[in-house]
Design an enzyme around this catalytic site. Sequence first.
Site, mmCIF file in Angstrom:
data_model
loop_
_atom_site.group_PDB
_atom_site.id
_atom_site.type_symbol
_atom_site.label_atom_id
_atom_site.label_comp_id
_atom_site.label_asym_id
_atom_site.label_seq_id
_atom_site.Cartn_x
_atom_site.Cartn_y
_atom_site.Cartn_z
ATOM 1 N N LYS A 70 1.124 -1.315 -0.054
ATOM 2 C CA LYS A 70 0.317 -0.190 -0.461
ATOM 3 C C LYS A 70 1.012 1.479 0.001
ATOM 4 O O LYS A 70 2.576 0.906 -0.355
ATOM 5 C CB LYS A 70 -1.037 0.232 1.164
ATOM 6 C CG LYS A 70 -1.733 -1.378 1.063
ATOM 7 C CD LYS A 70 -2.757 -1.473 -0.231
ATOM 8 C CE LYS A 70 -3.472 -2.392 -0.049
ATOM 9 N NZ LYS A 70 -3.865 -3.326 0.241
HETATM 10 C C1 LIG Z 1 -5.318 -4.439 0.494
HETATM 11 C C2 LIG Z 1 -6.684 -4.190 0.757
HETATM 12 C C3 LIG Z 1 -7.312 -4.280 1.510
HETATM 13 C C4 LIG Z 1 -7.662 -5.316 2.688
HETATM 14 O O1 LIG Z 1 -6.295 -4.437 3.543
HETATM 15 P P1 LIG Z 1 -5.630 -5.575 4.658
HETATM 16 O O2 LIG Z 1 -4.941 -4.477 5.198
HETATM 17 O O3 LIG Z 1 -4.228 -6.508 4.192
HETATM 18 O O4 LIG Z 1 -6.137 -6.299 5.320
HETATM 19 C C5 LIG Z 1 -8.795 -4.168 1.434
HETATM 20 N N1 LIG Z 1 -9.866 -3.264 0.720
HETATM 21 C C6 LIG Z 1 -9.147 -3.186 -0.712
HETATM 22 C C7 LIG Z 1 -9.514 -2.303 -1.835
HETATM 23 C C8 LIG Z 1 -7.502 -3.527 -0.561
HETATM 24 O O5 LIG Z 1 -6.717 -2.755 -1.354
#
Ligand SMILES: *Cc1c(COP(=O)(O)O)cnc(C)c1O
Length: 331
Positions: free
Chosen positions: A132
């Site tokens: 992210k």
């Molecule tokens: C990565 C992601 C998540 C989940 O995030 P985590 O921190 O890995 O649990 C949820 N929604 C979207 C759209 C994502 O890209």
Amino acid sequence: MALNSCTAALHLAMYSAGIEPGDEVITTAMTFCATVNAIIHCGAIPVLVDCDRATMNIKPEEIEKKITNKTRAILPVHFAGRCCDMDSIMDIARSRNLLVIEDCAHAVEAEYHGKKSGTFGDIGCFSFYVTKNIITGEGGMILTDNEGYAERIKVLGLHGMSKDAWKRFSDEGYKHYQVVDAGFKYNMTDMQAAIGVEQLKRIDSYWKARQEIWQRYNEAFNSLPCVLPAEPEKDTRHAYHLYTPLVDINKLGKSRDWVLDALTAENIGVGVHYMPIHLHPFYRKTYGWREGDFPNAEWIGERTLSLPLSAAVGDRDVADVVEAFTKVLAL
Ligand SMILES: *Cc1c(COP(=O)(O)O)cnc(C)c1O
């Protein structure tokens, strides 16, 4: 409150806001599976809506058609870092008395009409997963301006205990806690938080670096057989989380997967965000969703690929990606 993931944040958001078994939660067919699984883990029924081909975000006019007397919430996902049409979504939610829980996993820096992502609806959920925009290895954040939800989130996010460890083991001596609900183990660790504090200082320089790469890609790929990501809308800030050109498979005469393989052969790391939710076997089997149900999400799912986009992608790397993508898509 800092949590151990965005998945935890989404689940805790819906659970704390009182989403119950049998309730319906509306979200987009173009998202990561965690969005939908969090709905299911509340016992609720995910109701999918198609996305827009250009913005890849949920279509507000399609949301209206899916509202029933069981609908409790709308769960928009700010896809690739572009805020959804929150004016329309909030109008729909207010007129129907629905909760809005935002999936901001791609969109920590995003803004729309002067407001930051995660502050439009009732609760906002963020991710600091390693892919992210800012990272803590694993990590997430949940935001709300509703004091009732905030109180429930704090208790339910840590086992349902009335006092967290800081308060139990303070210098004033041991304090008893009471379990007031059956909560979850969703806390962020102090080690993750220490990384997050340092990452936060770099959020703007990372964003700028991604914006520059995005623009270099746009200029370089202008005349290739692909549809480039739509420009950010007026009075918004795009978080530039993903760079997702759509391969013109008809013009090219090759499939998207062929392009992925060809890019891999050129040593370029690629991703796909996403195969539409409704085509995965579990959801097909459980909800009876089929090909043709969400045509725009399918259209994107057949054409989309993600090219490297991060502050760690240097000048030479960008040049390599440009060269490889241009070569692979040459007609
Ligand atoms: C990565 C992601 C998540 C989940 O995030 P985590 O921190 O890995 O649990 C949820 N929604 C979207 C759209 C994502 O890209």
